[in-house]
Design an enzyme around this catalytic site. Structure first.
Site, PDB file in Angstrom:
ATOM      1  N   CYS A 196       0.822  -1.214   0.000  1.00  0.00           N
ATOM      2  CA  CYS A 196       0.000   0.000   0.000  1.00  0.00           C
ATOM      3  C   CYS A 196       0.855   1.263   0.000  1.00  0.00           C
ATOM      4  O   CYS A 196       0.343   2.351  -0.255  1.00  0.00           O
ATOM      5  CB  CYS A 196      -0.913   0.017   1.223  1.00  0.00           C
ATOM      6  N   HIS A 228     -10.727 -11.618   7.113  1.00  0.00           N
ATOM      7  CA  HIS A 228     -11.493 -11.397   5.889  1.00  0.00           C
ATOM      8  C   HIS A 228     -12.586 -12.458   5.852  1.00  0.00           C
ATOM      9  O   HIS A 228     -12.315 -13.650   5.869  1.00  0.00           O
ATOM     10  CB  HIS A 228     -10.618 -11.500   4.635  1.00  0.00           C
ATOM     11  N   CYS A 229     -13.810 -12.012   5.791  1.00  0.00           N
ATOM     12  CA  CYS A 229     -14.949 -12.928   5.839  1.00  0.00           C
ATOM     13  C   CYS A 229     -15.476 -13.166   4.430  1.00  0.00           C
ATOM     14  O   CYS A 229     -15.986 -12.240   3.792  1.00  0.00           O
ATOM     15  CB  CYS A 229     -16.049 -12.349   6.713  1.00  0.00           C
ATOM     16  N   CYS A 263     -13.598  -7.395   4.637  1.00  0.00           N
ATOM     17  CA  CYS A 263     -12.799  -7.583   5.842  1.00  0.00           C
ATOM     18  C   CYS A 263     -13.607  -7.125   7.048  1.00  0.00           C
ATOM     19  O   CYS A 263     -14.426  -6.220   6.947  1.00  0.00           O
ATOM     20  CB  CYS A 263     -11.510  -6.765   5.766  1.00  0.00           C
TER      21      CYS A 263
END
Length: 182
Positions: free
Chosen positions: A50, A74-75, A81
């Site tokens: 990033c 993270h779902c 997230c």
């Protein structure tokens, strides 16, 4: 009355699912490391992907390709997230799902009892279509009960984490769990 309760629970469950999936979990502010103004000269963490300095408890999600503040995990179920800003909605989602599946299980207990009683009475009379149809319904009820038990344990785990101010990622790090610095 029961139908209204189910409609309200499904509405709350859908709302929590929507808020969990659409709320930004919290990303690292640009130039965060330069605006701190702290007297502490410890080494600041930097994300090469990033290209930003990141605060503690911030992790880079390889799926979202973002640094997430207070990242829990993270779902894939919500395709987002779970982080600083949507953790509350995620715990609400787990609670509403638990409540909804529990209410459905309670509703289906007398119905399942009658099915089992009728299957025992008609066993050996050659009515296989009746037995097969009711077996599928009972299997569906058992799967719903399994989801309720799994969600109860998952909800209990996340309430314990929230009450002790930890994240799922931090529970995987033994050194951090021993210090419990948060």
């Amino acid at each position: 009355m029961r139908i209204i309760l189910f409609h309200v629970l499904i509405f709350l469950l859908t709302g929590a699912l929507f808020l969990t999936s659409k709320t930004n979990p919290g990303t690292t502010p640009v130039y965060w490391g330069f605006h701190i103004g702290d007297e502490d000269f410890k080494k600041k963490r930097y994300c090469l992907l990033c290209q930003v300095f990141k605060p503690e408890r911030t992790h880079h999600c390889s799926i979202c390709n973002l640094c997430i503040l207070n990242m829990d995990h993270h779902c894939p179920w919500v395709n987002n997230c779970i982080g600083f800003y949507n953790k509350k909605f995620f715990v609400q989602l787990l609670f509403y799902f638990l409540l909804t599946s529990f209410c459905f299980c309670i509703t289906y207990i007398p119905y399942s009892y009658n099915i089992i009683k009728n299957m025992i009475e008609t066993y050996g009379k050659g009515n296989l279509k009746f037995i097969y149809k009711n077996f599928i319904i009972l299997l569906n009820n058992l799967i719903l009960l399994g989801f309720t038990i799994i969600d109860f344990n998952f909800f209990k785990f996340h309430v314990k984490l929230s009450s002790s101010n930890l994240t799922t990622i931090e529970t995987l790090d033994n050194e951090l769990m021993q210090n419990k610095k948060y």
